[in-house]
Design a protein around this motif. Structure first.
Motif, PDB file in Angstrom:
ATOM      1  N   MET A   1       0.822  -1.203   0.000  1.00 36.59           N
ATOM      2  CA  MET A   1       0.000   0.000   0.000  1.00 36.59           C
ATOM      3  C   MET A   1       0.862   1.261   0.000  1.00 36.59           C
ATOM      4  SD  MET A   1      -3.164  -0.821  -0.246  1.00 36.59           S
ATOM      5  CE  MET A   1      -4.147   0.539   0.368  1.00 36.59           C
ATOM      6  N   PHE A   2       1.954   1.242   0.759  1.00 34.48           N
ATOM      7  CA  PHE A   2       2.821   2.414   0.862  1.00 34.48           C
ATOM      8  C   PHE A   2       3.435   2.769  -0.495  1.00 34.48           C
ATOM      9  CE2 PHE A   2       6.818   4.608   1.770  1.00 34.48           C
ATOM     10  CZ  PHE A   2       6.383   5.607   2.632  1.00 34.48           C
TER      11      PHE A   2
ATOM     12  N   GLU B   1      -5.442   6.320   3.602  1.00 35.37           N
ATOM     13  CA  GLU B   1      -5.768   4.894   3.592  1.00 35.37           C
ATOM     14  C   GLU B   1      -4.543   4.061   3.995  1.00 35.37           C
ATOM     15  OE1 GLU B   1      -7.999   1.792   0.579  1.00 35.37           O
ATOM     16  OE2 GLU B   1      -7.340   3.735  -0.192  1.00 35.37           O
ATOM     17  N   VAL B   2      -3.383   4.458   3.495  1.00 35.28           N
ATOM     18  CA  VAL B   2      -2.139   3.765   3.859  1.00 35.28           C
ATOM     19  C   VAL B   2      -1.895   3.927   5.357  1.00 35.28           C
ATOM     20  CG1 VAL B   2       0.356   3.647   3.493  1.00 35.28           C
ATOM     21  CG2 VAL B   2      -1.164   4.095   1.551  1.00 35.28           C
ATOM     22  N   LYS B   3      -2.129   5.124   5.865  1.00 33.04           N
ATOM     23  CA  LYS B   3      -1.947   5.369   7.298  1.00 33.04           C
ATOM     24  C   LYS B   3      -2.850   4.451   8.115  1.00 33.04           C
ATOM     25  CE  LYS B   3      -2.261   9.035  10.807  1.00 33.04           C
ATOM     26  NZ  LYS B   3      -2.386   8.082  11.850  1.00 33.04           N
ATOM     27  N   ASN B   4      -4.094   4.264   7.684  1.00 31.56           N
ATOM     28  CA  ASN B   4      -5.013   3.366   8.392  1.00 31.56           C
ATOM     29  C   ASN B   4      -4.482   1.938   8.416  1.00 31.56           C
ATOM     30  OD1 ASN B   4      -6.794   5.415   8.987  1.00 31.56           O
ATOM     31  ND2 ASN B   4      -8.096   5.034   7.213  1.00 31.56           N
TER      32      ASN B   4
ATOM     33  N   LYS C   1       5.807   5.411   9.217  1.00 32.76           N
ATOM     34  CA  LYS C   1       5.069   6.409  10.005  1.00 32.76           C
ATOM     35  C   LYS C   1       5.487   7.856   9.712  1.00 32.76           C
ATOM     36  CE  LYS C   1       2.528   5.897  13.159  1.00 32.76           C
ATOM     37  NZ  LYS C   1       1.072   6.057  13.178  1.00 32.76           N
ATOM     38  N   PRO C   2       6.782   8.187   9.634  1.00 32.91           N
ATOM     39  CA  PRO C   2       7.162   9.587   9.397  1.00 32.91           C
ATOM     40  C   PRO C   2       6.709  10.141   8.035  1.00 32.91           C
ATOM     41  CG  PRO C   2       9.052   8.314  10.151  1.00 32.91           C
ATOM     42  CD  PRO C   2       7.942   7.353   9.893  1.00 32.91           C
ATOM     43  N   TYR C   3       6.407   9.265   7.094  1.00 28.70           N
ATOM     44  CA  TYR C   3       6.046   9.688   5.745  1.00 28.70           C
ATOM     45  C   TYR C   3       4.531   9.729   5.508  1.00 28.70           C
ATOM     46  CZ  TYR C   3      10.937   8.606   5.216  1.00 28.70           C
ATOM     47  OH  TYR C   3      12.295   8.575   5.369  1.00 28.70           O
ATOM     48  N   LEU C   4       3.776   9.461   6.550  1.00 24.96           N
ATOM     49  CA  LEU C   4       2.319   9.433   6.425  1.00 24.96           C
ATOM     50  C   LEU C   4       1.707  10.605   7.171  1.00 24.96           C
ATOM     51  CD1 LEU C   4       1.843   5.604   6.962  1.00 24.96           C
ATOM     52  CD2 LEU C   4       1.696   6.867   4.811  1.00 24.96           C
ATOM     53  N   PRO C   5       0.485  10.989   6.808  1.00 26.73           N
ATOM     54  CA  PRO C   5      -0.156  12.122   7.504  1.00 26.73           C
ATOM     55  C   PRO C   5      -0.307  11.859   8.991  1.00 26.73           C
ATOM     56  CG  PRO C   5      -1.553  11.275   5.709  1.00 26.73           C
ATOM     57  CD  PRO C   5      -0.358  10.392   5.808  1.00 26.73           C
TER      58      PRO C   5
END
Length: 105
Positions: free
Chosen positions: A69-70, A78-81, A100-104
């Motif tokens: 997904m990433f 959605e990727v963060k979820n 984690k650091p690259y997601l909202p």
């Protein structure tokens, strides 16, 4: 063989066939998920994971799902979820933690 010959459409077709014939096999899951990502087929990535996860709800499947997904063109929320759900089950997974650091927030 199709993958080695760079015939990605055929590799994807037969990769999915192999996976759906043996949905408990991690190698088949990983290969089909990789090819779905190459084909930018996000609904298929989810479908593959959900089928595999019925049989094996393990760390490597969550880790590879989050990777697929990433690196796809999926919506970052959605990727963060996906990563957050995976980290609830496997809080020390280094692959998911690295995203984690690259997601909202």
């Amino acid at each position: 063989i199709y993958l080695e010959d760079k015939r990605l459409d055929s590799a994807y077709k037969y990769g999915k066939k192999a996976f759906y014939a043996k949905p408990r096999n991690f190698y088949y899951y990983r290969m089909a998920s990789y090819l779905a990502r190459v084909h930018e087929d996000i609904p298929e990535i989810k479908k593959l994971f959900n089928n595999y996860n019925k049989y094996r709800d393990d760390q490597q499947s969550w880790s590879y799902y989050s990777l697929s997904m990433f690196f796809s063109k999926a919506d970052r929320k959605e990727v963060k979820n996906v990563v957050d759900l995976g980290l609830k089950k496997f809080p020390t997974d280094t692959v998911m933690l690295s995203y984690k650091p690259y997601l909202p927030k």
